[in-house]
Enzyme design. Sequence first.
Site, mmCIF file in Angstrom:
data_model
loop_
_atom_site.group_PDB
_atom_site.id
_atom_site.type_symbol
_atom_site.label_atom_id
_atom_site.label_comp_id
_atom_site.label_asym_id
_atom_site.label_seq_id
_atom_site.Cartn_x
_atom_site.Cartn_y
_atom_site.Cartn_z
ATOM 1 N N ASP A 58 41.575 145.693 -20.536
ATOM 2 C CA ASP A 58 41.871 144.876 -21.715
ATOM 3 C C ASP A 58 40.879 145.245 -22.809
ATOM 4 O OD1 ASP A 58 42.212 142.874 -23.612
ATOM 5 O OD2 ASP A 58 42.539 141.300 -22.128
ATOM 6 N N HIS A 59 41.394 145.899 -23.847
ATOM 7 C CA HIS A 59 40.495 146.406 -24.890
ATOM 8 C C HIS A 59 39.939 145.289 -25.774
ATOM 9 C CE1 HIS A 59 38.439 149.560 -26.739
ATOM 10 N NE2 HIS A 59 39.431 150.350 -27.124
ATOM 11 N N ARG A 60 40.439 144.067 -25.641
ATOM 12 C CA ARG A 60 39.842 142.947 -26.367
ATOM 13 C C ARG A 60 38.457 142.632 -25.836
ATOM 14 N NH1 ARG A 60 43.971 138.225 -25.315
ATOM 15 N NH2 ARG A 60 43.662 139.085 -23.230
#
Length: 432
Positions: A401-403
């Site tokens: 999850d690049h968040r």
Amino acid sequence: MVEFKLPDVGEGMHEGEIVKVLVRTGESVQQDQPLLEVQTDKVNAELSAPVTGVIREIFIVEGETVEVGTTLLVIDAGTEPKKEEEKLPEKVANTEKTVNFAPVRTDHRRSLATPYVRQLAREMKLDIELVTGTGAAGRVTEEDLRQFANRMQNSVPAQFPATAASHGRHLEASAAAVETTQLQPKTETVTRVATSSQGDIQRLPLKGIRKKIAEHMVKSVTIIPHVTSVDELEMDQLRALRERLKPHADKRNIKLTFLPFFIKALVIALKEFPMLNASIDDSTNEILLKRFYNIGIATDTPEGLIVPVIKDADHKSIFQLAEEINQLARLAREGKLTMEHITGGTFTISNVGPIGGLQATPIINHPEVAIISLHKMEKRWVVREDEGVIRWMMNLSLSFDHRLIDGVTAVRFTNRIKELLEDPNLLFAEMV
């Protein structure tokens, strides 16, 4: 008249699909007799009769999806006098003074338990009303049943099983009713065939586990910005270690695969990179750092992909993990997983290596923030100390999850896993 409504049999369940209707209008049923089989979030749940009576109306059909709280059928409980067997708890209570048995319910309220636990109680020939529940709100759990059965076996005198058997007659009758019902022809899935300009098209309903998988995948890719990193792992030393340990596993009747070693390496890396064992609470904009390590194992079944979860993987040995992996895989294939088996995961492994494939972009199991996929193992030419040699190699694909996780963190995470697995001596040295 008792209205039997669809209960919430799982965490956050909103609806269920009616897989089987096991009774008919006008049929007499016993308390705890299975009435329906419902498909919830990737597991089948058997719903049992809350009372003894006669089925007066059935409002649902197989294949229908209904919301929690919907009335499924009506049971006429009648005003028949209680049978003699129902007074047996008093007799058991008297016996308890001499055998140190579990406390007996005297308030005549029905025990709280999931349909799966009730079914298990019937199979074990136990009266669930005599079992003290240790779960939430006093709910009887699977472990409560097993401990109760052990106490019976270890504490009850030789003449007591006859009393226990008579106490369980209504349970055996229920089981017999289920067997009779299961002999009836099954309702086939309805399909339609349409004709287009290119030819015939068969239309199949999207339902059951496949529908749940579809909904979950759409939710995951809609919410989570996926990024995938791929690396390769040298497996020679780990293969050699596994071969040395296999005879010891065989003595315990344990099938030892590579997966337990990956789980141990994964847990060590997760403790060092806690963001990969986290989740995001979108309602409060908070990061939830989890200090427990529940590893989901993506499992292929005839009904679709299911992810049973190994709880507290950091506290289990290689052999314990191997045994639990095999047990969960068997339950998944047999359709016997419960909500307890498939919830609470913090990180997921997808092992597609036995099937093949060099790399993939696995979809994260929301609300987790990462998933690792293991691919096929094969001999390859690689360069070691400026010389070409043959090594057993495997690719790893990590979606994250690049968040929450940056690319640098993800690569360092997989590097740590590689370090532990390429040198199993280091893996064992790091284990807690």
